[in-house]
Motif scaffolding. Sequence first.
Motif, PDB file in Angstrom:
ATOM      1  N   PHE A 245       0.846  -1.199   0.000  1.00  9.29           N
ATOM      2  CA  PHE A 245       0.000   0.000   0.000  1.00  9.29           C
ATOM      3  C   PHE A 245       0.879   1.246   0.000  1.00  9.29           C
ATOM      4  O   PHE A 245       1.561   1.545   0.986  1.00  9.29           O
ATOM      5  N   TYR A 246       0.873   1.975  -1.119  1.00 11.07           N
ATOM      6  CA  TYR A 246       1.651   3.202  -1.272  1.00 11.07           C
ATOM      7  C   TYR A 246       0.703   4.400  -1.299  1.00 11.07           C
ATOM      8  O   TYR A 246      -0.462   4.277  -1.704  1.00 11.07           O
ATOM      9  N   GLN A 247       1.222   5.563  -0.902  1.00 16.23           N
ATOM     10  CA  GLN A 247       0.412   6.785  -0.908  1.00 16.23           C
ATOM     11  C   GLN A 247       1.206   7.937  -1.529  1.00 16.23           C
ATOM     12  O   GLN A 247       2.387   8.128  -1.207  1.00 16.23           O
ATOM     13  N   LEU A 248       0.552   8.681  -2.392  1.00 10.29           N
ATOM     14  CA  LEU A 248       1.093   9.922  -2.946  1.00 10.29           C
ATOM     15  C   LEU A 248       0.235  11.057  -2.405  1.00 10.29           C
ATOM     16  O   LEU A 248      -0.968  11.123  -2.679  1.00 10.29           O
ATOM     17  N   LYS A 249       0.842  11.954  -1.629  1.00 12.55           N
ATOM     18  CA  LYS A 249       0.091  12.987  -0.924  1.00 12.55           C
ATOM     19  C   LYS A 249       0.444  14.385  -1.425  1.00 12.55           C
ATOM     20  O   LYS A 249       1.599  14.663  -1.769  1.00 12.55           O
TER      21      LYS A 249
ATOM     22  N   ARG B 165     -12.284   3.538   0.372  1.00 10.14           N
ATOM     23  CA  ARG B 165     -12.700   2.164   0.633  1.00 10.14           C
ATOM     24  C   ARG B 165     -11.645   1.471   1.498  1.00 10.14           C
ATOM     25  O   ARG B 165     -10.518   1.957   1.648  1.00 10.14           O
ATOM     26  N   GLU B 166     -12.022   0.327   2.049  1.00 18.48           N
ATOM     27  CA  GLU B 166     -11.140  -0.387   2.962  1.00 18.48           C
ATOM     28  C   GLU B 166      -9.917  -0.947   2.236  1.00 18.48           C
ATOM     29  O   GLU B 166     -10.015  -1.416   1.102  1.00 18.48           O
ATOM     30  N   VAL B 167      -8.788  -0.899   2.924  1.00 16.74           N
ATOM     31  CA  VAL B 167      -7.527  -1.382   2.375  1.00 16.74           C
ATOM     32  C   VAL B 167      -7.209  -2.746   2.990  1.00 16.74           C
ATOM     33  O   VAL B 167      -7.140  -2.882   4.219  1.00 16.74           O
ATOM     34  N   VAL B 168      -7.021  -3.750   2.133  1.00 16.46           N
ATOM     35  CA  VAL B 168      -6.666  -5.099   2.593  1.00 16.46           C
ATOM     36  C   VAL B 168      -5.155  -5.255   2.468  1.00 16.46           C
ATOM     37  O   VAL B 168      -4.602  -5.164   1.372  1.00 16.46           O
TER      38      VAL B 168
ATOM     39  N   GLN C  51      -6.711 -12.803   6.682  1.00 16.08           N
ATOM     40  CA  GLN C  51      -7.174 -13.124   8.029  1.00 16.08           C
ATOM     41  C   GLN C  51      -7.004 -11.955   9.002  1.00 16.08           C
ATOM     42  O   GLN C  51      -6.853 -12.144  10.214  1.00 16.08           O
ATOM     43  N   ASN C  52      -6.990 -10.725   8.456  1.00 11.88           N
ATOM     44  CA  ASN C  52      -6.949  -9.517   9.269  1.00 11.88           C
ATOM     45  C   ASN C  52      -7.967  -8.524   8.716  1.00 11.88           C
ATOM     46  O   ASN C  52      -8.132  -8.422   7.497  1.00 11.88           O
ATOM     47  N   ASP C  53      -8.627  -7.814   9.604  1.00 18.19           N
ATOM     48  CA  ASP C  53      -9.660  -6.876   9.169  1.00 18.19           C
ATOM     49  C   ASP C  53      -9.057  -5.730   8.364  1.00 18.19           C
ATOM     50  O   ASP C  53      -8.044  -5.147   8.767  1.00 18.19           O
TER      51      ASP C  53
END
Length: 267
Positions: free
Chosen positions: A122-126, A240-243, A247-249
């Motif tokens: 999971f990468y983010q560009l801010k 939206r939710e990040v997976v 087996q983890n929420d």
Amino acid sequence: MKKILLLSLGIILTTLAWSQTQPAAGKKDKKAEKKDRINALLKMEEEGEMIFNKHNIFGIKLNTDGWGISFEKGKFQTPRKTRLLQFEFNEKKHPKEDKDAGSIDLFTGNVNQFIFGKTNNFYQLKGGYGQQYLIGGKSNKNGVAVTALWAGGVSLGFEKPYYVDVEDLVTQERTRVKFEDVEDLFQYQYLGASGFTVGWDEVELNPGAHLKTALRFDYGRFNEAVAAIEAGLNIEFYSREVVQMIQNDPKRMFFNAYVTVLFGKRK
């Protein structure tokens, strides 16, 4: 003839001696000029005058849930207030990530590692806007300036599938799989992560927003140069939710603390 020779020799020796003393004198003059300039800037700052117009700062960040790099442009509005424009690239790690040993490279002897159960990088560009406020200025060139700041803006998340190289324990066939697609986790021998370049053609975008607040400690010797440490808190929310792990929420909201080493220049 002897007088001419002695006179010529005297002129040559005098010229050589003068040329040798000139560079030293020049260096002293430059040091003195720099010292006078620093003292003048400090005096102007104490009197509340505008000294600089802008700054450009680069940063290397360590988060409680990952790492990042940053770039910041600042525009001085008053001696104590600066408008900020910030850009960051970060990778967010899941707290349960743990590297396991896979296969061994016969040529180099290196162990190929992988993260068991990881589903996505999971990468983010801010991009963000903010304000910086001077709390305490430097009393001298060796002092520390303390500022408080806030910034917020958009955050574009990139979810890149995490692949591992495996060997089927029954068929001995080698392939690449994603943990979220594996029905029997004990079906394979895990050889190692497939690498950073694998999975970019399957990236999914996840837009969001972020907000942070921090304290910055500038210990740079001279005011023209920025050498600082920033410590703060950051919160992010995505559409939206990040997976990240099986087996983890999954999560939409992330909260972390961070420390950034900053370096740059004021103009």
